[in-house]
Design an enzyme around this catalytic site. Structure first.
Site, mmCIF file in Angstrom:
data_model
loop_
_atom_site.group_PDB
_atom_site.id
_atom_site.type_symbol
_atom_site.label_atom_id
_atom_site.label_comp_id
_atom_site.label_asym_id
_atom_site.label_seq_id
_atom_site.Cartn_x
_atom_site.Cartn_y
_atom_site.Cartn_z
ATOM 1 N N ARG A 255 0.918 -1.210 -0.196
ATOM 2 C CA ARG A 255 0.107 0.149 0.122
ATOM 3 C C ARG A 255 1.041 1.213 0.066
ATOM 4 N NH1 ARG A 255 -5.506 -0.704 3.637
ATOM 5 N NH2 ARG A 255 -6.361 -2.327 2.595
ATOM 6 N N SER A 256 1.691 1.343 -0.865
ATOM 7 C CA SER A 256 2.637 2.699 -0.967
ATOM 8 C C SER A 256 2.893 3.204 -2.284
ATOM 9 C CB SER A 256 3.900 2.262 -0.341
ATOM 10 O OG SER A 256 3.807 1.857 0.882
#
Length: 378
Positions: A255-256
């Site tokens: 999630r980056s």
């Protein structure tokens, strides 16, 4: 020559006031944001003063000159949560927030949790505010910040937000935006966070620029049980335009960012380094243009793509950008990393007529971002 004490105090205050001001200006979608503008700076000395200044209805320039540690200020809660990712000592546990464990992880082992209440909900920041740190001194520990409920025209610059219940998912986010507009986050460091380092919620956050910030995923606890934080950056707004420029995204496992719902993301001149899982996750409604970025030691740059993605794959294809962004897109740079190649162009028209950040070659980001991103690097 010795000056009377009151004269010395006046000189000191004047020096502080003249020394503290926003450095630079927002590029990209939040161009033109002014925050507290020319309001006389205020210098909170207690956590209650800090909270009061940030939530009142006046334009303010709020200067942090020290660490504001919220841990213990609102008590602790002990209860039963769950261990969805494992029971090893370096695995994060989950708080049973809104019966999350009960409803979504019914087969996960139960686990005792004890967390700091201050971390669960961040400090509310209202419209026309600048929150700025002095030198490397401005730190908020144990509590995040929230720009929500219609807040507009906010600048956050040169602060660190750290140590928000890092052992616990649902323990708190560092920076939350939801139902807001014209927000600039610049030279901010986040570290040791329970949930998201940065999250844009499901209501529209409209025009946002996140620049020159350091998202540090090193943690004793993680959902991947390896010291790499999973919950990095999540863009989920219903009508969001986000400029992500010059940021250092380090030691994450997922999630980056995650991008979905109705988010137009311009990811430009960022540096991803040492990502054990994936960097990008693009859901339906996520529209991502990535150019001039560096991916170093990122085995999986893109885990999922259910949206639209333009990765600036080569100089010929990148010519199309000039029509919509006003410049030819820059190729990305890769070292010991996976593949990242997509050339969806249908969404590029959404950039037309907007404030679009400039782009440099990835080699510029490679040499400058690690040493210039984050708090204390103005």
């Amino acid at each position: 020559m010795k000056f009377p004490a009151f004269i010395t105090a006046i000189i000191s205050i004047a020096s502080l006031s003249s020394a503290i001001s926003v450095s630079g200006a927002a590029e990209g979608f939040a161009k033109g944001v002014t925050g507290g503008g020319s309001a006389t700076p205020v210098y909170p000395s207690t956590i209650s003063e800090l909270v009061s200044y940030l939530k009142d209805s006046q334009p303010r320039v709020v200067v942090l000159t020290k660490t504001f540690d919220f841990r213990g200020s609102e008590g602790t809660t002990t209860g039963t949560g769950c261990a969805p990712w494992g029971t090893a000592s370096n695995c994060q546990l989950a708080i049973n927030k809104d019966n999350w464990c009960t409803n979504y992880q019914p087969n996960a082992p139960s686990a005792s949790v004890s967390y700091d209440n201050a971390g669960v909900l961040g400090i509310t920041i209202t419209s026309d505010k600048t929150l700025i740190g002095q030198g490397s001194s401005g730190v908020i520990k144990g509590k995040g910040i929230r720009i929500v409920s219609g807040a507009k025209n906010v600048i956050i610059q040169n602060i660190a937000i750290t140590d928000i219940n890092p052992k616990y998912v649902w323990g708190g986010d560092a920076i939350t935006l939801n139902n807001c507009d014209m927000v600039w986050i610049d030279h901010v460091t986040t570290a040791r966070i329970g949930r998201q380092h940065l999250v844009l919620g499901t209501s529209a956050s409209n025009r946002v620029t996140v620049s020159n910030s350091y998202f540090n995923g090193v943690s004793d606890y993680s959902a991947t049980c390896n010291g790499y934080h999973y919950w990095g950056i999540y863009f989920a707004g219903s009508n969001d335009m986000v400029t992500l420029k010059g940021n250092y995204i380090y030691h994450m496992s997922g999630r980056s960012p995650k991008v979905q719902s109705n988010t137009l993301l311009h990811a430009v001149n960022n540096y991803w380094y040492d990502i054990s899982g994936h960097a990008f996750e693009i859901g339906a409604g996520g529209y991502v243009l990535a150019e001039g970025n560096v991916f170093q030691n990122v085995p999986t740059i893109l885990e999922e793509d259910d949206g639209q993605l333009f990765t600036s794959p080569n100089s010929n294809t990148n010519q199309v950008c000039s029509t919509y962004l006003g410049h030819v897109c820059q190729v990305n740079g890769f070292g010991s990393s996976g593949t990242f190649s997509s050339a969806d162009t249908g969404f590029l028209v959404n950039f037309q007529g907007k404030n679009v950040a400039s782009a440099s070659a990835y080699t510029v980001a490679q040499s400058s971002v690690p040493s210039n991103a984050g708090q204390g690097k103005l």
